[in-house]
Design a protein around this motif. Structure first.
Motif, PDB file in Angstrom:
ATOM      1  N   ARG A 256      81.740  19.369 -69.463  1.00 33.98           N
ATOM      2  CA  ARG A 256      80.661  19.313 -70.675  1.00 33.98           C
ATOM      3  C   ARG A 256      79.352  19.604 -70.100  1.00 33.98           C
ATOM      4  O   ARG A 256      78.370  20.271 -70.696  1.00 33.98           O
ATOM      5  N   ARG A 257      78.832  19.179 -68.563  1.00 30.93           N
ATOM      6  CA  ARG A 257      77.479  19.562 -68.167  1.00 30.93           C
ATOM      7  C   ARG A 257      77.536  20.937 -67.984  1.00 30.93           C
ATOM      8  O   ARG A 257      76.325  21.518 -68.133  1.00 30.93           O
ATOM      9  N   ALA A 258      78.307  21.583 -67.552  1.00 24.93           N
ATOM     10  CA  ALA A 258      78.614  22.815 -67.239  1.00 24.93           C
ATOM     11  C   ALA A 258      77.955  23.799 -68.814  1.00 24.93           C
ATOM     12  O   ALA A 258      77.287  24.999 -68.680  1.00 24.93           O
ATOM     13  N   ILE A 259      78.764  23.454 -69.668  1.00 23.96           N
ATOM     14  CA  ILE A 259      78.642  24.037 -71.024  1.00 23.96           C
ATOM     15  C   ILE A 259      77.277  23.736 -71.709  1.00 23.96           C
ATOM     16  O   ILE A 259      76.597  24.661 -71.870  1.00 23.96           O
ATOM     17  N   ALA A 260      76.840  22.481 -71.294  1.00 23.60           N
ATOM     18  CA  ALA A 260      75.420  22.136 -71.754  1.00 23.60           C
ATOM     19  C   ALA A 260      74.257  22.943 -71.056  1.00 23.60           C
ATOM     20  O   ALA A 260      73.323  23.353 -71.477  1.00 23.60           O
ATOM     21  N   ALA A 261      74.657  23.307 -69.651  1.00 21.16           N
ATOM     22  CA  ALA A 261      73.692  23.851 -68.840  1.00 21.16           C
ATOM     23  C   ALA A 261      73.492  25.298 -69.295  1.00 21.16           C
ATOM     24  O   ALA A 261      72.409  26.016 -69.458  1.00 21.16           O
ATOM     25  N   ASN A 262      74.687  25.757 -69.722  1.00 21.90           N
ATOM     26  CA  ASN A 262      74.834  27.376 -70.107  1.00 21.90           C
ATOM     27  C   ASN A 262      74.069  27.463 -71.547  1.00 21.90           C
ATOM     28  O   ASN A 262      73.268  28.312 -71.589  1.00 21.90           O
ATOM     29  N   TYR A 263      74.216  26.434 -72.301  1.00 17.38           N
ATOM     30  CA  TYR A 263      73.369  26.676 -73.738  1.00 17.38           C
ATOM     31  C   TYR A 263      72.002  26.331 -73.462  1.00 17.38           C
ATOM     32  O   TYR A 263      71.347  27.125 -73.904  1.00 17.38           O
ATOM     33  N   VAL A 264      71.431  25.380 -72.672  1.00 19.58           N
ATOM     34  CA  VAL A 264      70.101  25.369 -72.294  1.00 19.58           C
ATOM     35  C   VAL A 264      69.512  26.535 -71.668  1.00 19.58           C
ATOM     36  O   VAL A 264      68.476  26.985 -71.906  1.00 19.58           O
ATOM     37  N   ALA A 265      70.155  27.146 -70.795  1.00 12.73           N
ATOM     38  CA  ALA A 265      69.684  28.189 -70.157  1.00 12.73           C
ATOM     39  C   ALA A 265      69.583  29.496 -70.906  1.00 12.73           C
ATOM     40  O   ALA A 265      68.850  30.556 -70.835  1.00 12.73           O
ATOM     41  N   ASN A 266      70.479  29.690 -71.813  1.00 11.87           N
ATOM     42  CA  ASN A 266      70.966  31.020 -72.658  1.00 11.87           C
ATOM     43  C   ASN A 266      70.522  30.925 -74.042  1.00 11.87           C
ATOM     44  O   ASN A 266      70.206  31.918 -74.812  1.00 11.87           O
ATOM     45  N   ILE A 267      70.459  29.747 -74.555  1.00 12.73           N
ATOM     46  CA  ILE A 267      69.968  29.803 -76.231  1.00 12.73           C
ATOM     47  C   ILE A 267      68.410  30.064 -76.050  1.00 12.73           C
ATOM     48  O   ILE A 267      67.649  29.113 -75.480  1.00 12.73           O
TER      49      ILE A 267
END
Length: 368
Positions: A256-267
């Motif tokens: 979950r944390r990895a997905i959230a970090a991806n969203y924050v970094a790339n959205i």
């Protein structure tokens, strides 16, 4: 369509273990208050870092029984006030009302969605007895500051940790910061059963004994009832399944944390306000909640491009028909949150390609 949450897919990961646990319970011939419950309670208490866990019927009961236990201890009384965030799910407030207490609503911080500790001080009165912070969406409230306030005013602290299984800060996990904490094991939670379930964590032995009795018709021994209790018990089957899934919780939260970090970094879209990315170890990321002024248009855009989103929650508690008359106050920050939030898909079974697609669709959104 990328589903917001596919519980079948989530549970299929552990199908063999879950079926073995279910078979073990069925063959035992013991289905309520047995070894499976005891083992899960011990394991979850150890996981949270508390001495006791008491399994109950659901997350609402976890909060209600905690408040009732304090009443039985003589620590709070009918009509006493409980400070609670205004933007929580309605269950937090229902537990207060059901316990004969008075909810006092406090605005959240817009960047974390959790109760604003700076406003708590102004809402404390001589009738205030409990602070009920909610770790909304899986992010811990500022428990160090909240506990300082509680200590200064001799207040009890009840964590609503229904969305925060495994959230951590200061070397401690959700459920170990307050005098007690209520968890939900609803199927969609980070630690979810295959039906309703809840739990209470605490380090208070007397409190734990009272909660057990209250949830078992007020009985300490068979046919002997000390309290006017209710029936709220975590059954053997759900306890066995939760024991299986508890072993995998940290790995799922890491995903979950990895997905959230991806969203924050790339959205990257000025029309979308992203959640505050706290220290990765403190956030359980039960939900990934963004804000968009044109929520209807944004959700239509997501759906048209194969992304299923949800709203947690569309109506503020003080605006609900069930709570009409509870307060005449205005809560503009809360109302803004409830008018604009959208939850994007985030669960451990979403693939990297699906995450990339969600990001692309969010970045392609333009205002009408």
């Amino acid at each position: 369509m990328i589903k917001f949450l596919d519980l079948k897919q989530v549970n299929d990961q552990y199908q063999a273990e879950i079926l073995a646990a279910a078979e073990r319970v069925i063959k035992s011939g013991w289905y309520i208050k047995g070894e499976e419950l005891e083992q899960f309670e011990q394991a979850f208490a150890a996981y949270c870092g508390t001495q006791y866990c008491i399994g109950v019927g659901n997350g609402l009961d976890a909060l209600t029984l905690s408040l009732r236990a304090w009443k039985e201890q003589g620590r709070i009384n009918d009509g006493d006030e409980v400070i609670v965030p205004a933007n929580t799910y309605i269950a937090s407030i229902l537990a207060i009302i059901e316990s004969g207490l008075t909810p006092v609503l406090v605005e959240p911080c817009l960047d974390t969605y959790n109760i604003d500790h700076r406003q708590i001080q102004n809402r404390i009165s001589e009738k205030t007895k409990v602070l009920l912070p909610v770790h909304l969406y899986g992010q811990l409230a500022e428990m160090d500051k909240i506990n300082d306030i509680a200590k200064a005013h001799n207040l009890l602290v009840l964590e609503d940790a229904a969305q925060a299984h495994g959230a951590e800060a200061f070397g401690r996990k959700a459920g170990a910061f307050g005098d007690a904490a209520g968890f939900s094991f609803y199927p969609g939670k980070n630690l979810g059963a295959l039906g309703d379930g809840g739990g209470i964590t605490t380090n208070d032995a007397e409190f734990a004994d009272i909660v057990r009795s209250l949830g078992n018709y007020g009985s300490e021994a068979k046919y002997q009832h000390r309290y006017a209790g209710i029936n709220s018990r975590l059954d053997e089957l759900q306890a066995a399944i939760l024991s299986v899934k508890l072993k995998h919780l940290d790995n799922e939260n890491a995903r979950r944390r990895a997905i959230a970090a991806n969203y924050v970094a790339n959205i990257d879209n000025r029309l979308i306000t992203l959640p505050n990315l706290a220290d990765g170890k403190s956030q359980a990321w039960h939900l990934f909640v963004i804000r968009c002024d044109d929520r209807k248009g944004f959700m239509s855009h997501l759906s048209d491009n194969g992304v299923q989103a949800q709203i947690h929650y569309p109506t503020a508690p003080h605006k609900q028909v069930a709570l009409r008359g509870m307060t005449t106050e205005s809560f503009p920050i809360t109302e803004n949150i409830h008018d604009t939030v959208v939850s994007l898909p985030l669960n451990p079974t979403i693939s990297d390609d699906e995450v990339s697609h969600v990001i692309e669709v969010c970045n392609a959104y333009v205002s009408p």
